[in-house]
Design a protein around this motif. Sequence first.
Motif, PDB file in Angstrom:
ATOM      1  N   LYS A 131      39.422  10.174 -19.591  1.00  0.00           N
ATOM      2  CA  LYS A 131      38.441  10.271 -20.883  1.00  0.00           C
ATOM      3  C   LYS A 131      39.635  10.783 -21.868  1.00  0.00           C
ATOM      4  N   ALA A 132      40.412  11.794 -21.270  1.00  0.00           N
ATOM      5  CA  ALA A 132      41.410  12.457 -22.362  1.00  0.00           C
ATOM      6  C   ALA A 132      42.451  11.401 -22.688  1.00  0.00           C
ATOM      7  N   ALA A 133      42.820  10.555 -21.856  1.00  0.00           N
ATOM      8  CA  ALA A 133      43.765   9.600 -22.005  1.00  0.00           C
ATOM      9  C   ALA A 133      43.403   8.575 -22.888  1.00  0.00           C
ATOM     10  N   TYR A 134      41.991   8.164 -22.844  1.00  0.00           N
ATOM     11  CA  TYR A 134      41.319   7.210 -23.816  1.00  0.00           C
ATOM     12  C   TYR A 134      41.360   7.882 -25.228  1.00  0.00           C
ATOM     13  N   ILE A 135      40.989   9.169 -25.283  1.00  0.00           N
ATOM     14  CA  ILE A 135      40.951   9.659 -26.520  1.00  0.00           C
ATOM     15  C   ILE A 135      42.280   9.742 -26.963  1.00  0.00           C
ATOM     16  N   LYS A 136      43.465  10.160 -26.321  1.00  0.00           N
ATOM     17  CA  LYS A 136      44.620   9.982 -26.817  1.00  0.00           C
ATOM     18  C   LYS A 136      45.231   8.480 -27.514  1.00  0.00           C
ATOM     19  N   ALA A 137      44.794   7.411 -26.489  1.00  0.00           N
ATOM     20  CA  ALA A 137      44.928   6.035 -26.711  1.00  0.00           C
ATOM     21  C   ALA A 137      44.471   5.699 -28.170  1.00  0.00           C
TER      22      ALA A 137
END
Length: 83
Positions: A68-74
């Motif tokens: 989820k954190a990586a999705y937000i960063k993307a």
Amino acid sequence: MDFATAQEKAKSFTKKPSDDIFLEFYGLYKQATVGDCNISKPGALDLKGKAKYEAWNKNKGMSADDAKAAYIKAYEKYAPQYA
């Protein structure tokens, strides 16, 4: 920003992201919502299915929270180009 907000905003991009960027979002979304890839690898003729499988499977072992954190960063990375 939370995961749900990033999802909604990514869906409303005004410009269509490249296939590579779409697959990055797809893989992170599936990892965040389902976990490790749990489907059989599609056949060689199913190019779209195979690409989606590989995008999801490359996040294997990542926790839902990390995905989820990586999705937000993307989203934050690509929003200036596509929002």
